[in-house]
Scaffold this motif. Structure first.
Motif, PDB file in Angstrom:
ATOM      1  N   SER A  93       0.842  -1.198   0.000  1.00  0.00           N
ATOM      2  CA  SER A  93       0.000   0.000   0.000  1.00  0.00           C
ATOM      3  C   SER A  93       0.880   1.252   0.000  1.00  0.00           C
ATOM      4  O   SER A  93       2.037   1.216   0.438  1.00  0.00           O
ATOM      5  CB  SER A  93      -0.919   0.007   1.221  1.00  0.00           C
ATOM      6  OG  SER A  93      -0.179   0.269   2.396  1.00  0.00           O
ATOM      7  N   PRO A  94       0.326   2.354  -0.482  1.00  0.00           N
ATOM      8  CA  PRO A  94       1.088   3.620  -0.458  1.00  0.00           C
ATOM      9  C   PRO A  94       1.530   4.002   0.964  1.00  0.00           C
ATOM     10  O   PRO A  94       2.637   4.511   1.139  1.00  0.00           O
ATOM     11  CB  PRO A  94       0.097   4.642  -1.028  1.00  0.00           C
ATOM     12  CG  PRO A  94      -0.795   3.835  -1.923  1.00  0.00           C
ATOM     13  CD  PRO A  94      -0.943   2.513  -1.215  1.00  0.00           C
ATOM     14  N   ALA A  95       0.692   3.722   1.961  1.00  0.00           N
ATOM     15  CA  ALA A  95       1.078   4.036   3.345  1.00  0.00           C
ATOM     16  C   ALA A  95       2.281   3.192   3.774  1.00  0.00           C
ATOM     17  O   ALA A  95       3.159   3.673   4.492  1.00  0.00           O
ATOM     18  CB  ALA A  95      -0.100   3.809   4.291  1.00  0.00           C
ATOM     19  N   ALA A  96       2.346   1.935   3.323  1.00  0.00           N
ATOM     20  CA  ALA A  96       3.495   1.075   3.644  1.00  0.00           C
ATOM     21  C   ALA A  96       4.750   1.586   2.934  1.00  0.00           C
ATOM     22  O   ALA A  96       5.844   1.578   3.520  1.00  0.00           O
ATOM     23  CB  ALA A  96       3.210  -0.372   3.258  1.00  0.00           C
ATOM     24  N   GLU A  97       4.602   2.037   1.701  1.00  0.00           N
ATOM     25  CA  GLU A  97       5.742   2.616   0.984  1.00  0.00           C
ATOM     26  C   GLU A  97       6.309   3.797   1.768  1.00  0.00           C
ATOM     27  O   GLU A  97       7.528   3.908   1.939  1.00  0.00           O
ATOM     28  CB  GLU A  97       5.317   3.120  -0.402  1.00  0.00           C
ATOM     29  CG  GLU A  97       5.032   2.052  -1.424  1.00  0.00           C
ATOM     30  CD  GLU A  97       4.592   2.655  -2.739  1.00  0.00           C
ATOM     31  OE1 GLU A  97       5.317   2.473  -3.738  1.00  0.00           O
ATOM     32  OE2 GLU A  97       3.530   3.304  -2.783  1.00  0.00           O
ATOM     33  N   LYS A  98       5.408   4.649   2.216  1.00  0.00           N
ATOM     34  CA  LYS A  98       5.827   5.844   2.965  1.00  0.00           C
ATOM     35  C   LYS A  98       6.514   5.446   4.268  1.00  0.00           C
ATOM     36  O   LYS A  98       7.578   5.961   4.608  1.00  0.00           O
ATOM     37  CB  LYS A  98       4.599   6.718   3.245  1.00  0.00           C
ATOM     38  CG  LYS A  98       4.918   8.035   3.873  1.00  0.00           C
ATOM     39  CD  LYS A  98       3.662   8.891   3.995  1.00  0.00           C
ATOM     40  CE  LYS A  98       3.986  10.214   4.666  1.00  0.00           C
ATOM     41  NZ  LYS A  98       2.802  11.060   4.794  1.00  0.00           N
ATOM     42  N   PHE A  99       5.912   4.495   4.977  1.00  0.00           N
ATOM     43  CA  PHE A  99       6.467   4.048   6.259  1.00  0.00           C
ATOM     44  C   PHE A  99       7.840   3.398   6.079  1.00  0.00           C
ATOM     45  O   PHE A  99       8.764   3.640   6.852  1.00  0.00           O
ATOM     46  CB  PHE A  99       5.498   3.062   6.918  1.00  0.00           C
ATOM     47  CG  PHE A  99       5.996   2.522   8.219  1.00  0.00           C
ATOM     48  CD1 PHE A  99       5.927   3.295   9.383  1.00  0.00           C
ATOM     49  CD2 PHE A  99       6.555   1.260   8.305  1.00  0.00           C
ATOM     50  CE1 PHE A  99       6.390   2.809  10.596  1.00  0.00           C
ATOM     51  CE2 PHE A  99       7.029   0.762   9.508  1.00  0.00           C
ATOM     52  CZ  PHE A  99       6.941   1.537  10.654  1.00  0.00           C
ATOM     53  N   LEU A 100       7.971   2.567   5.033  1.00  0.00           N
ATOM     54  CA  LEU A 100       9.228   1.859   4.800  1.00  0.00           C
ATOM     55  C   LEU A 100      10.260   2.718   4.066  1.00  0.00           C
ATOM     56  O   LEU A 100      11.431   2.354   3.971  1.00  0.00           O
ATOM     57  CB  LEU A 100       8.968   0.565   4.021  1.00  0.00           C
ATOM     58  CG  LEU A 100       8.133  -0.472   4.775  1.00  0.00           C
ATOM     59  CD1 LEU A 100       7.729  -1.606   3.839  1.00  0.00           C
ATOM     60  CD2 LEU A 100       8.894  -1.010   5.980  1.00  0.00           C
ATOM     61  N   GLY A 101       9.817   3.842   3.519  1.00  0.00           N
ATOM     62  CA  GLY A 101      10.741   4.779   2.884  1.00  0.00           C
ATOM     63  C   GLY A 101      11.255   4.352   1.530  1.00  0.00           C
ATOM     64  O   GLY A 101      12.345   4.755   1.124  1.00  0.00           O
ATOM     65  N   ALA A 102      10.477   3.545   0.813  1.00  0.00           N
ATOM     66  CA  ALA A 102      10.909   3.093  -0.514  1.00  0.00           C
ATOM     67  C   ALA A 102       9.670   2.762  -1.348  1.00  0.00           C
ATOM     68  O   ALA A 102       8.617   2.430  -0.796  1.00  0.00           O
ATOM     69  CB  ALA A 102      11.801   1.863  -0.382  1.00  0.00           C
TER      70      ALA A 102
END
Length: 141
Positions: A93-102
């Protein structure tokens, strides 16, 4: 045989429609068959074309489902990573991308143990058995 091979190449490349030339050939095969020739290559070509049409339908269904799931994931505030049974990431998910920084492309297809190696702070929260994810029941608070 060459035409059948070309048809299989088209299907494996995601082109599920029968090209006009093969449709014309199939008509010739039908005429021969009705004339008593019983052309087996024509029958095989016809079956391959049917499989291609069925694959196109399945592909369209899965594409629609993926688009719908992407829309749902885009609206989530929480991060979500979706893994296959063999622990490979298939959706991020986009939120996971943001959280993981990639971006998701860095995670897709990678195993959970590659994304969260030993020492990663989130690894302890995962239900791992060796290199595999263990199925768990939903936790309620």
């Amino acid at each position: 045989m060459r035409d059948i091979s070309l048809q299989l190449d088209r299907i494996s490349a995601g082109q599920y429609d029968t090209p006009p030339r093969l449709q014309k050939l199939r008509g010739i095969f039908r005429l021969r068959r009705f004339g008593g020739g019983g052309d087996e290559l024509g029958l095989v070509s016809q079956k391959i074309s049917q499989v291609g049409q069925q694959l196109r339908g399945v592909h369209e269904i899965f594409s629609t489902m993926r688009e719908n799931l992407n829309s749902v994931m885009a609206g989530l505030e929480d991060g979500l990573l979706l893994f296959t049974r063999d622990a490979r990431a298939v959706m991020v998910s986009p939120a996971a991308e943001k959280f993981l920084g990639a971006p998701a492309s860095q995670f897709l297809g990678r195993r959970v143990t590659e994304i969260f190696p030993p020492g990663h702070p989130l690894r302890q929260a995962l239900h791992l058995e060796g290199d595999e994810l263990r199925e768990t029941a939903a936790e309620t608070e």
